[in-house]
Design an enzyme around this catalytic site. Structure first.
Site, mmCIF file in Angstrom:
data_model
loop_
_atom_site.group_PDB
_atom_site.id
_atom_site.type_symbol
_atom_site.label_atom_id
_atom_site.label_comp_id
_atom_site.label_asym_id
_atom_site.label_seq_id
_atom_site.Cartn_x
_atom_site.Cartn_y
_atom_site.Cartn_z
ATOM 1 N N THR A 180 0.829 -1.203 -0.084
ATOM 2 C CA THR A 180 0.022 0.143 -0.139
ATOM 3 C C THR A 180 0.989 1.303 0.090
ATOM 4 O OG1 THR A 180 -1.946 -1.108 0.974
ATOM 5 C CG2 THR A 180 -1.691 1.289 1.267
ATOM 6 N N TYR A 232 -7.786 0.791 -3.811
ATOM 7 C CA TYR A 232 -6.766 1.157 -4.600
ATOM 8 C C TYR A 232 -6.115 0.072 -5.123
ATOM 9 C CZ TYR A 232 -4.676 -0.273 -0.035
ATOM 10 O OH TYR A 232 -4.263 -0.947 0.885
ATOM 11 N N THR A 263 1.624 -4.211 4.565
ATOM 12 C CA THR A 263 1.573 -4.563 5.791
ATOM 13 C C THR A 263 1.098 -6.055 5.865
ATOM 14 O OG1 THR A 263 -0.814 -3.594 5.787
ATOM 15 C CG2 THR A 263 1.074 -2.065 6.398
ATOM 16 N N ASP A 264 0.450 -6.485 5.114
ATOM 17 C CA ASP A 264 -0.516 -7.688 5.281
ATOM 18 C C ASP A 264 0.555 -8.990 5.709
ATOM 19 O OD1 ASP A 264 -2.869 -6.679 5.179
ATOM 20 O OD2 ASP A 264 -3.270 -7.043 3.244
ATOM 21 N N LYS A 268 0.496 -7.797 13.036
ATOM 22 C CA LYS A 268 -0.495 -6.756 12.383
ATOM 23 C C LYS A 268 -1.698 -7.246 13.024
ATOM 24 C CE LYS A 268 -2.793 -4.938 8.454
ATOM 25 N NZ LYS A 268 -2.938 -4.889 7.156
ATOM 26 N N GLU A 304 8.747 -26.049 24.291
ATOM 27 C CA GLU A 304 8.008 -26.435 22.806
ATOM 28 C C GLU A 304 8.521 -25.327 21.553
ATOM 29 O OE1 GLU A 304 4.065 -28.337 24.228
ATOM 30 O OE2 GLU A 304 3.906 -27.291 22.105
HETATM 31 C C1 SIN Z 1 -1.176 -3.039 2.824
HETATM 32 O O1 SIN Z 1 0.169 -2.671 2.506
HETATM 33 O O2 SIN Z 1 -1.663 -2.344 3.937
HETATM 34 C C2 SIN Z 1 -2.139 -3.915 2.400
HETATM 35 C C3 SIN Z 1 -1.442 -4.576 0.877
HETATM 36 C C4 SIN Z 1 -0.250 -5.126 1.073
HETATM 37 O O3 SIN Z 1 -0.014 -6.004 2.108
HETATM 38 O O4 SIN Z 1 0.403 -5.291 0.100
#
Ligand code: SIN
Length: 314
Positions: A16, A30, A95-96, A166, A288
């Protein structure tokens, strides 16, 4: 003039932070990975004074990150860090799956120089895009004396690559550290205020990564109300190499899954427990592997463990 040892390489992988929408008011509709990393850097005049270079390693929505891209990323990061004039590498990422890539890079490279990953929750075209400040912070962190290891700079906070999770789907402050850990520090006007130690550990090394062979097939399965073993059975029959359980609470598993899990173990397939709770580790199981990791980090760790076993085989 900058000394050569202050050169920073910025590797773009998409996300993003490089996303673009047709409407400046649209923070969700987007396309991730639309703008080049070079254009993201060029949009920040404050970076023009620095000895920076950019490289477009990939242009992905990070939901589509794959093992081959991880391997290329690790090799490129290592190659740049080995250059005496390079002080640090910055990686722009979605971020994903940022937590998976950060964990992977730290375990494989455990770099003595900083590798700072950054991302954004809003596309570059948003009225109040968060990417530019995050990129500024990432570069500032990369220049911080003594910094080392894989670090993540987002929304003014700095995280260890080994602990990132996240935890929010939309807010700018979308990250936390597990289990029960806080940020490693905060960025304030281009300086780091550090609370905790840099990420530690021995590098597993690039030689571990598959070249022509397949990566081990490791899945994550959540135990849940109404659990059924059908998917697990299908995976077992299809040749699953390892399983991470996202267990209920403190590491418990539905009885409905037990026979299928036993069958997997009997075949020598490792089954690791993690908790599906957002925080906490499996208490009482310090020995573990995976018990203190998120299911996603544990999946990476188990894959690397299987790769190490494969390398040791005669
Ligand atoms: C993001 O970056 O927040 C979502 C899309 C991605 O992880 O590439």
């Amino acid at each position: 003039m900058q000394s050569a040892a202050q050169r920073i390489v910025i590797l773009g992988t998409g996300g993003t932070i490089a996303g673009a929408s047709t409407a400046t008011t649209d923070n969700v509709g987007y396309k991730a990975g639309s703008l080049s990393v070079e254009s993201l850097v060029r949009a920040l005049p404050a970076l023009a004074e620095l000895a920076l270079e950019t490289e477009q390693l990939a242009q992905l929505d990070s939901k589509d990150m794959d093992h081959a891209t991880w391997a290329r990323l690790a090799h490129r990061v290592q190659a740049h860090l080995a250059r005496p004039e390079v002080a640090a590498v910055v990686v722009t990422h979605g971020t994903d799956t940022l937590e998976e890539s950060a964990y992977f890079l730290q375990r494989v490279l455990a770099p003595a120089k900083p590798v700072v990953m950054t991302a954004a929750m809003r596309p570059a075209t948003a009225i109040q895009a968060d990417g530019p400040q995050n990129l500024m912070d990432a570069v500032a962190l990369a220049r911080e004396p003594g910094a080392r290891g894989v670090l993540v700079a987002v929304a003014g906070q700095v995280w260890s690559g080994l602990e990132l999770r996240k935890v929010h789907s939309y807010r700018l402050q979308a990250f936390a550290a597990g289990p029960d850990m806080g940020p490693l520090g905060v960025m304030e006007e281009g300086r780091l205020r550090r609370f905790r130690a840099w990420p530690e550990g021995t590098a597993l090394g690039l030689d571990l990564l598959p070249q022509d062979e397949a990566w081990p097939w490791v899945e994550v399965l959540a135990s849940r109300a109404g659990a059924e073993a059908r998917a697990l059975e299908a995976w077992r029959q299809a040749g699953l190499d390892g399983l991470v359980l996202a267990c209920t609470g403190n590491g418990t598993v539905s009885q409905a899954l037990e026979p299928a899990l036993e069958a997997l173990r009997a075949q020598g397939v490792p089954v690791w427990r993690t908790t599906r709770c957002a925080q906490g580790a499996i208490v009482g199981a310090p020995e573990e592997a995976g018990a203190a990791l998120s299911p996603w980090a544990a999946r990476v760790e188990l894959m690397l463990t299987l790769l190490a076993q494969r390398r040791r085989r005669p």
